[in-house]
Motif scaffolding. Structure first.
Motif, short mmCIF file in Angstrom:
data_model
loop_
_atom_site.label_atom_id
_atom_site.label_comp_id
_atom_site.label_asym_id
_atom_site.label_seq_id
_atom_site.Cartn_x
_atom_site.Cartn_y
_atom_site.Cartn_z
N VAL A 12 0.47 -1.46 -0.29
CA VAL A 12 0.26 -0.03 0.29
C VAL A 12 0.62 1.15 -0.26
O VAL A 12 2.04 1.52 1.00
CB VAL A 12 -0.84 0.22 1.74
CG1 VAL A 12 -1.06 0.93 1.29
CG2 VAL A 12 -1.92 -1.13 1.42
N THR A 13 1.12 1.78 -1.31
CA THR A 13 1.67 3.03 -0.93
C THR A 13 0.94 4.17 -1.65
O THR A 13 -0.34 4.15 -1.60
CB THR A 13 2.64 2.83 -2.20
OG1 THR A 13 2.00 2.94 -3.60
CG2 THR A 13 3.58 2.02 -2.52
N LEU A 14 1.59 5.41 -0.75
CA LEU A 14 0.62 6.46 -0.90
C LEU A 14 1.24 6.94 -2.70
O LEU A 14 2.57 7.40 -2.96
CB LEU A 14 0.93 8.12 -0.29
CG LEU A 14 1.38 7.49 1.18
CD1 LEU A 14 1.76 8.48 2.38
CD2 LEU A 14 -0.25 6.87 1.28
N ARG A 15 0.11 7.61 -3.07
CA ARG A 15 0.02 8.10 -4.58
C ARG A 15 1.00 9.17 -4.42
O ARG A 15 1.86 9.64 -5.68
CB ARG A 15 -1.51 8.72 -4.87
CG ARG A 15 -1.98 7.88 -5.68
CD ARG A 15 -3.34 7.28 -6.04
NE ARG A 15 -3.22 8.09 -7.90
CZ ARG A 15 -4.21 8.41 -7.77
NH1 ARG A 15 -5.67 8.63 -8.38
NH2 ARG A 15 -4.33 8.92 -9.45
N ALA A 16 0.56 9.77 -4.06
CA ALA A 16 1.80 12.14 -3.74
C ALA A 16 3.20 10.98 -2.50
O ALA A 16 3.01 10.71 -1.48
CB ALA A 16 1.51 12.35 -2.56
#
Length: 176
Positions: free
Chosen positions: A67-71
């Motif tokens: 799970v990664t942050l788009r930003a």
């Protein structure tokens, strides 16, 4: 394999994720209600991430989504699905780095993964958590899981007996 939400990217793990994975898995507060012990060494994190990266998403057993942050692309946590041998049911787990907790990321990530697995024709997803882990229980409630049981002093973990809460969600009740 790549899924996106308004704020997150849900994807397969990559070798470059090992350092961030080790970092949040070393946090005793993140590990408190989990089956694994903190700290997780970098060597162990590299091995686990390599296993996650090589796993088959549609095969029985555990598959771990990054799970990664788009930003900025920061690894914020992971969502795991254990597909049963019958391929009609699965178990769910999730972990989020403390720095990213309390912002709705876990709910967003788990919703995304549930959309993905229910789209494959899965009949049921179950989850369980330590009864003291009220944040995880609330997340499961928010997503429509039904509380199906409370096993008192059922699990011996980290030197103590703990109560387990059991949850289930049928595909026909999924509100995606």
């Amino acid at each position: 394999m790549l899924e996106t939400t308004s704020r997150l990217v849900i994807r397969r793990f990559q070798p470059a994720d090992a350092a961030a994975f080790a970092h949040y898995r070393c946090d005793p507060e993140v590990a408190r209600y989990q089956s694994w012990q903190a700290p997780v060494s970098f060597v162990d994190a590299e091995r686990l991430v390599a296993e996650f990266a090589a796993a088959a998403e549609d095969a029985p057993g555990w598959f771990q989504y990054a799970v990664t942050l788009r930003a900025g692309g920061v690894l914020a946590g992971d969502v795991a699905v254990c597909l049963h041998d019958n391929r009609g049911q699965a178990e769910l787990g999730f972990t989020l780095a403390r720095a990213h907790q309390g912002r709705g990321y876990a709910t967003e990530a788990v919703r995304c993964v549930l959309n993905r697995v229910f789209a494959t024709g899965l009949h049921r997803v179950s989850a369980e958590c330590d009864a003291r882990n009220t944040a995880s229980a609330r997340l499961l409630d928010r997503l429509g899981f039904e509380r199906e049981g409370h096993r008192r002093e059922h699990t011996w973990i980290k030197g103590e007996w703990t109560d387990d809460l059991l949850f289930g969600l049928l595909a026909r009740n999924w509100r995606g």
